[in-house]
Design an enzyme around this catalytic site. Sequence first.
Site, PDB file in Angstrom:
ATOM      1  CD  GLU A 108      -2.789  -1.114   2.511  1.00 52.40           C
ATOM      2  OE1 GLU A 108      -2.645  -0.147   3.302  1.00 52.40           O
ATOM      3  OE2 GLU A 108      -3.620  -2.024   2.677  1.00 52.40           O
ATOM      4  CG  HIS A 117      -1.292  -4.227   5.811  1.00 55.51           C
ATOM      5  ND1 HIS A 117      -1.387  -3.910   7.150  1.00 55.51           N
ATOM      6  CD2 HIS A 117      -1.568  -3.079   5.135  1.00 55.51           C
ATOM      7  CE1 HIS A 117      -1.709  -2.637   7.281  1.00 55.51           C
ATOM      8  NE2 HIS A 117      -1.833  -2.099   6.068  1.00 55.51           N
ATOM      9  CE1 TYR A 211      -7.182  -1.410   8.261  1.00 54.18           C
ATOM     10  CE2 TYR A 211      -5.418  -2.868   7.540  1.00 54.18           C
ATOM     11  CZ  TYR A 211      -5.846  -1.623   7.957  1.00 54.18           C
ATOM     12  OH  TYR A 211      -4.950  -0.596   8.070  1.00 54.18           O
ATOM     13  CB  SER A 426      60.986   0.731  41.979  1.00 60.77           C
ATOM     14  OG  SER A 426      60.775  -0.332  42.875  1.00 60.77           O
TER      15      SER A 426
END
EC number: 3.1.21.-
Length: 781
Positions: A108, A117, A211, A426
């Site tokens: 879409e 989708h 849908y 040292s």
Amino acid sequence: MAFNPPVIRAFSQPAFTYVFKFPYPQWKEKEWLLHALLAHGTEQSMIQLRNCAPHPDEDIIRDDLLISLEDRHFGAVLCKAVYMATTTLMSHKQRNMFPRCDIIVQSELGEKNLHCHIIVGGEGLSKRNAKSSCAQFYGLILAEIIQRCKSLLATRPFEPEEADIFHTLKKAEREAWGGVTGGNMQILQYRDRRGDLHAQTVDPLRFFKNYLLPKNRCISSYSKPDVCTSPDNWFILAEKTYSHTLINGLPLPEHYRKNYHATLDNEVIPGPQTMAYGGRGPWEHLPEVGDQRLAASSVSTTYKPNKKEKLMLNLLDKCKELNLLVYEDLVANCPELLLMLEGQPGGARLIEQVLGMHHINVCSNFTALTYLFHLHPVTSLDSDNKALQLLLIQGYNPLAVGHALCCVLNKQFGKQNTVCFYGPASTGKTNMAKAIVQGIRLYGCVNHLNKGFVFNDCRQRLVVWWEECLMHQDWVEPAKCILGGTECRIDVKHRDSVLLTQTPVIISTNHDIYAVVGGNSVSHVHAAPLKERVIQLNFMKQLPQTFGEITATEIAALLQWCFNEYDCTLTGFKQKWNLDKIPNSFPLGVLCPTHSQDFTLHENGYCTDCGGYLPHSADNSMYTDRASETSTGDITPSDLGDSDGEDTEPETSQVDYCPPKKRRLTAPASPPNSPASSVSTITFFNTWHAQPRDEDELREYERQASLLQKKRESRKRGEEETLADNSSQEQEPQPDPTQWGERLGFISSGTPNQPPIVLHCFEDLRPSDEDEGEYIGEKRQ
């Protein structure tokens, strides 16, 4: 004529729905680039479709274009790529090359995003793994899209804007395989009573019918739905559009869409005839809702933490507020809260989790350098700083070393992510390394004894301290990644391997870390790559036993001064110290003339260029003046009143003494310990050996500088007058021998051939041996 797919009458369960968003927000402005990348050869057809008449007007060109672009436009290509990626995902889930599943994909053109989708159902997907599979699904889709973009390279190279889209897709793919989707891959979810989100299963056929199906076709943002959709297949109430639809790999044609919807509505998904309770008809004798049920439904569902969770939250807040990093800090600062949490079931484990969360929070918000400044916010660099003294004793410029440490601890030094202090016993190497890591506090140590998990303590730390580093063939490869700041996975005891991000490393050792030991052999194969990752400082001078330890405040003061004064990046370090490449062995410091590395006399401060100490003015003001001259610019020691400014008179008068032509015109300088020099120059430079700290000190500095400048001008005028007097004396004519004789006390007698008259002051002068020799053989008159 396109093939009409059969109506799907059953869908595999469980089914979930996803939404994929194309990761290029500006797709609508550059849609023509998507035509070229995904659907090469359809650009002209899309341009012609813009000028076509909408339905129901007859337009032969429009109908031909829609038929030719049925499954060739970029929306259809995107839909096919998503379908192939979904098939690959299900094959991974079912471990079968031919998975048994049902897939519906519809692309879409939304108002903001180009999206797809996806409805997928079948074995292998569940509520537990459907949500966690989003990143993998997203990566598979992008891989399919990139593969279709590469087909364009077979015909021609990418244009610059096309290459920009391609690289955006490649970057998104890399992030997807790292678990980052950026919100471009979503799944339908629901929230439970505790507020957690879980994947929501759907009824796939109802979701598709209600849908996805009732939408009108639009294959380009430049065209309109009434151009791409015929009147017979127009959904009147539909506001949204679609581009292309695939059902189990078969396209759903536009002219068959309304028919498909009606078949699903009437045959496959019939509506309920009776209610689910009591056999009542719809809307008959509905149950009444009481007041209590309404009141219960309006109650807020906000989650309330229990006692254990509240204690953990309080402890986490205390850790952030008081900078508590280890268990000992908790015992010292909040013992009551610690005891309450220890009393809970699994309390010791909860405390470890809280400390781990706090460590992650600190590592994500701070670097080692910024956290050091966070713990020691206000510090000033004094001349008796032991870190400054140690670096000067070892022959380094402490400011350059501090600049390099700032870059490394701030992760701004490129591939060189490690500082190594090398030298015999040292010499102060462990003293320096310990001050750095204890100032940062959140540090990890490397343990050689635990050979299987050497870097077990290095995760979630700001800095790594490798004391007495020894390179072994068992851990040289992960060590190269860690020393170079490359992310790698390390083994952790009783856990899975974890990702170790870039962490600065501090090494103090007297071993050759570039020689790799393995069994009874020593290899130097890894020496070159190790040297490219390490900055080594060689400490060769032994320190006196009374030197003392460097505190965290002192190292923070040195690094904070360097961070405020310099650009703490790799480029800034090279420009400041004029280096083309940062060597493995850190360059030694070069002291300014007269500046010392002897920290016994350090009251005058340090030089901001070489880091050395300014010498004592009481010992030798000449060197102090020269050093001040180099540091104060235009103002010279002679201008500031080192000399008295008074012209010395000659010992004899002008008549008795003729000045030589090359006479020294300047007045002799005052002795080193003269009061004038001590009051003017030495006092000024002892007071202003550093920059003024506020406006009041700046005004006082300008006032004293102006007074010294006036004194300089007056002294210059006196020297010019002396020069003019001496020039006039040189221009006077030289006296002849007669005039010289008169000046020396000889007076001519006035009688010819008579010797001159000698004054009484020269009568007792006996002739010298040379004079006696002049009269040998002659008769003296």
